[in-house]
Motif scaffolding. Sequence first.
Motif, mmCIF file in Angstrom:
data_model
loop_
_atom_site.group_PDB
_atom_site.id
_atom_site.type_symbol
_atom_site.label_atom_id
_atom_site.label_comp_id
_atom_site.label_asym_id
_atom_site.label_seq_id
_atom_site.Cartn_x
_atom_site.Cartn_y
_atom_site.Cartn_z
ATOM 1 N N LYS A 155 0.823 -1.208 0.000
ATOM 2 C CA LYS A 155 0.000 0.000 0.000
ATOM 3 C C LYS A 155 0.860 1.262 0.000
ATOM 4 O O LYS A 155 0.358 2.371 0.116
ATOM 5 C CB LYS A 155 -0.940 0.003 1.208
ATOM 6 N N GLY A 156 2.174 1.091 -0.088
ATOM 7 C CA GLY A 156 3.072 2.236 -0.155
ATOM 8 C C GLY A 156 3.459 2.799 1.192
ATOM 9 O O GLY A 156 4.010 3.893 1.269
ATOM 10 N N ARG A 157 3.199 2.069 2.246
ATOM 11 C CA ARG A 157 3.558 2.543 3.580
ATOM 12 C C ARG A 157 4.967 2.087 3.941
ATOM 13 O O ARG A 157 5.318 0.924 3.727
ATOM 14 C CB ARG A 157 2.565 2.024 4.620
ATOM 15 N N VAL A 158 5.755 3.023 4.492
ATOM 16 C CA VAL A 158 7.112 2.674 4.911
ATOM 17 C C VAL A 158 7.038 1.803 6.157
ATOM 18 O O VAL A 158 6.475 2.200 7.174
ATOM 19 C CB VAL A 158 7.950 3.941 5.210
ATOM 20 N N VAL A 159 7.570 0.608 6.086
ATOM 21 C CA VAL A 159 7.566 -0.285 7.246
ATOM 22 C C VAL A 159 8.957 -0.392 7.879
ATOM 23 O O VAL A 159 9.082 -0.849 9.010
ATOM 24 C CB VAL A 159 7.062 -1.693 6.872
ATOM 25 N N ALA A 160 9.998 0.037 7.142
ATOM 26 C CA ALA A 160 11.343 -0.008 7.720
ATOM 27 C C ALA A 160 12.286 0.849 6.896
ATOM 28 O O ALA A 160 12.102 1.031 5.689
ATOM 29 C CB ALA A 160 11.862 -1.448 7.759
ATOM 30 N N SER A 161 13.295 1.395 7.560
ATOM 31 C CA SER A 161 14.373 2.101 6.867
ATOM 32 C C SER A 161 15.634 1.963 7.692
ATOM 33 O O SER A 161 15.566 1.904 8.931
ATOM 34 C CB SER A 161 14.037 3.587 6.658
ATOM 35 N N CYS A 162 16.768 1.864 7.033
ATOM 36 C CA CYS A 162 18.028 1.673 7.758
ATOM 37 C C CYS A 162 19.171 2.316 6.980
ATOM 38 O O CYS A 162 19.225 2.216 5.749
ATOM 39 C CB CYS A 162 18.302 0.187 7.965
ATOM 40 N N ILE A 163 20.066 2.969 7.686
ATOM 41 C CA ILE A 163 21.226 3.627 7.080
ATOM 42 C C ILE A 163 22.491 2.930 7.564
ATOM 43 O O ILE A 163 22.682 2.738 8.764
ATOM 44 C CB ILE A 163 21.271 5.119 7.457
ATOM 45 N N GLY A 164 23.348 2.549 6.621
ATOM 46 C CA GLY A 164 24.620 1.921 6.962
ATOM 47 C C GLY A 164 25.778 2.843 6.637
ATOM 48 O O GLY A 164 25.886 3.321 5.520
ATOM 49 N N ASN A 165 26.616 3.126 7.616
ATOM 50 C CA ASN A 165 27.802 3.970 7.409
ATOM 51 C C ASN A 165 29.037 3.106 7.549
ATOM 52 O O ASN A 165 29.459 2.784 8.653
ATOM 53 C CB ASN A 165 27.848 5.103 8.451
ATOM 54 N N MET A 166 29.621 2.721 6.410
ATOM 55 C CA MET A 166 30.781 1.835 6.518
ATOM 56 C C MET A 166 31.815 2.096 5.432
ATOM 57 O O MET A 166 32.356 1.183 4.824
ATOM 58 C CB MET A 166 30.325 0.375 6.468
ATOM 59 N N GLY A 167 32.102 3.368 5.145
ATOM 60 C CA GLY A 167 33.172 3.671 4.201
ATOM 61 C C GLY A 167 32.700 3.842 2.778
ATOM 62 O O GLY A 167 31.519 3.695 2.465
ATOM 63 N N ALA A 168 33.650 4.147 1.886
ATOM 64 C CA ALA A 168 33.324 4.497 0.514
ATOM 65 C C ALA A 168 32.791 3.301 -0.271
ATOM 66 O O ALA A 168 33.424 2.256 -0.329
ATOM 67 C CB ALA A 168 34.565 5.053 -0.182
ATOM 68 N N VAL A 169 31.608 3.508 -0.890
ATOM 69 C CA VAL A 169 30.956 2.511 -1.752
ATOM 70 C C VAL A 169 31.192 1.103 -1.193
ATOM 71 O O VAL A 169 31.739 0.227 -1.846
ATOM 72 C CB VAL A 169 31.464 2.625 -3.204
ATOM 73 N N SER A 170 30.760 0.910 0.035
ATOM 74 C CA SER A 170 31.055 -0.320 0.765
ATOM 75 C C SER A 170 29.977 -1.368 0.574
ATOM 76 O O SER A 170 28.804 -1.135 0.869
ATOM 77 C CB SER A 170 31.209 -0.003 2.256
ATOM 78 N N ASP A 171 30.389 -2.551 0.095
ATOM 79 C CA ASP A 171 29.459 -3.662 -0.027
ATOM 80 C C ASP A 171 28.970 -4.087 1.355
ATOM 81 O O ASP A 171 27.820 -4.455 1.539
ATOM 82 C CB ASP A 171 30.158 -4.824 -0.740
ATOM 83 N N ASP A 172 29.875 -4.030 2.339
ATOM 84 C CA ASP A 172 29.481 -4.366 3.709
ATOM 85 C C ASP A 172 28.437 -3.381 4.228
ATOM 86 O O ASP A 172 27.520 -3.760 4.970
ATOM 87 C CB ASP A 172 30.709 -4.340 4.627
ATOM 88 N N GLY A 173 28.586 -2.108 3.862
ATOM 89 C CA GLY A 173 27.616 -1.103 4.279
ATOM 90 C C GLY A 173 26.233 -1.400 3.734
ATOM 91 O O GLY A 173 25.218 -1.269 4.438
ATOM 92 N N VAL A 174 26.152 -1.820 2.476
ATOM 93 C CA VAL A 174 24.865 -2.160 1.873
ATOM 94 C C VAL A 174 24.255 -3.370 2.567
ATOM 95 O O VAL A 174 23.065 -3.393 2.884
ATOM 96 C CB VAL A 174 25.027 -2.433 0.369
ATOM 97 N N LYS A 175 25.087 -4.392 2.794
ATOM 98 C CA LYS A 175 24.578 -5.593 3.454
ATOM 99 C C LYS A 175 24.029 -5.256 4.842
ATOM 100 O O LYS A 175 22.974 -5.767 5.247
ATOM 101 C CB LYS A 175 25.700 -6.628 3.575
ATOM 102 N N ALA A 176 24.734 -4.390 5.579
ATOM 103 C CA ALA A 176 24.275 -4.001 6.919
ATOM 104 C C ALA A 176 22.967 -3.226 6.842
ATOM 105 O O ALA A 176 22.059 -3.416 7.666
ATOM 106 C CB ALA A 176 25.357 -3.167 7.607
ATOM 107 N N SER A 177 22.866 -2.351 5.836
ATOM 108 C CA SER A 177 21.651 -1.554 5.671
ATOM 109 C C SER A 177 20.456 -2.437 5.329
ATOM 110 O O SER A 177 19.372 -2.291 5.906
ATOM 111 C CB SER A 177 21.883 -0.512 4.564
ATOM 112 N N VAL A 178 20.639 -3.355 4.380
ATOM 113 C CA VAL A 178 19.550 -4.260 3.991
ATOM 114 C C VAL A 178 19.160 -5.164 5.155
ATOM 115 O O VAL A 178 17.970 -5.341 5.457
ATOM 116 C CB VAL A 178 19.968 -5.111 2.766
ATOM 117 N N LYS A 179 20.154 -5.727 5.828
ATOM 118 C CA LYS A 179 19.891 -6.616 6.972
ATOM 119 C C LYS A 179 19.114 -5.873 8.067
ATOM 120 O O LYS A 179 18.154 -6.395 8.630
ATOM 121 C CB LYS A 179 21.217 -7.140 7.514
#
Length: 318
Positions: free
Chosen positions: A23-47
């Motif tokens: 229905k377009g409602r935000v159920v979650a949001s997460c920000i990952g701060n882990m360095g420049a263009v970090s794959d680990d940062g994305v994984k942490a944010s998604v998780k």
Amino acid sequence: MKSYVMGIDFGSTTAKTVILDTKGRVVASCIGNMGAVSDDGVKASVKGALEQAGITQADVGRTVSTGYGRRMLEIADKNYTEITCHARGAVAMMPEARLVIDIGGQDSKVIAIDANGLVAQFAMNDRCAAGTGKFLEVLARAMDIELDKMGGVALQAQQKLQISSMCATFAETEVISLLAEGNAKPDVLAAVHAAIASRTLGLVSRVGKRGPIVMTGGVAKNVAAVRHIEEALEMPLHLPPDPQIAGALGAALLALDDFRASNPLPDADEDDHMEDAMGAARACGTGCKGKPAEGAAKPFWTKLTGLGSSRKADAATK
């Protein structure tokens, strides 16, 4: 059953993930701060977002990515430019916005919005980190001050100084010289923020000043940057509750458009009937007397409106 969509902003210094229900409602949001263009940062944010929503990746029906590393994500079904996604997210946060100023870690952009809420034109810093969060980060290190404290200290300035260079390296040299001449740290910091405002004003002049203006990106949390930009533009800036997730929100809304196209929602009247049938029992506990039970779930995103509205992506900026 897949009942959610996901937007991921794979930025230069942070990764942001937003999950919407159908229905377009935000159920979650997460920000990952882990360095420049970090794959680990994305994984942490998604998780983090999946855990916050209480779901797994298998429950997500569509994922759209944006940002510097948008093409690096295997879980993304599609990817769009930052211009398209930030515009979509910012307009969802403030439907009446006609100009979006987004200052992120490595770039800054100004996006003009037409009467239909679509991208009319845009301008970006195209050669270096001039006037971006990285610019502030470099100068914070040079002045031995925490990044999140720069804005507050800059507002204590008593005199106007000038930093002429927008190159972070040359500006760092100017900052050191100003401090060596005995100038107070708040005055030097104010000059740093004024330089960012001047750079932003230049970008705005390329697309044309118009309002209302919404500011997104991490620098929107810097009170001195906001004040100096407002003074330079001679117009107020509107700040959404969480300006850093605008790009991820826009990506999630585009994912929702795509998901709905192949998985149409139930008829609205039928859904309303279902909600009526559920009655107050949904949110009430034993002994309820008309008030939600203590601890009952509350809407996660209470300040945004119109998030579920469908809008086609600006194909010209894909």
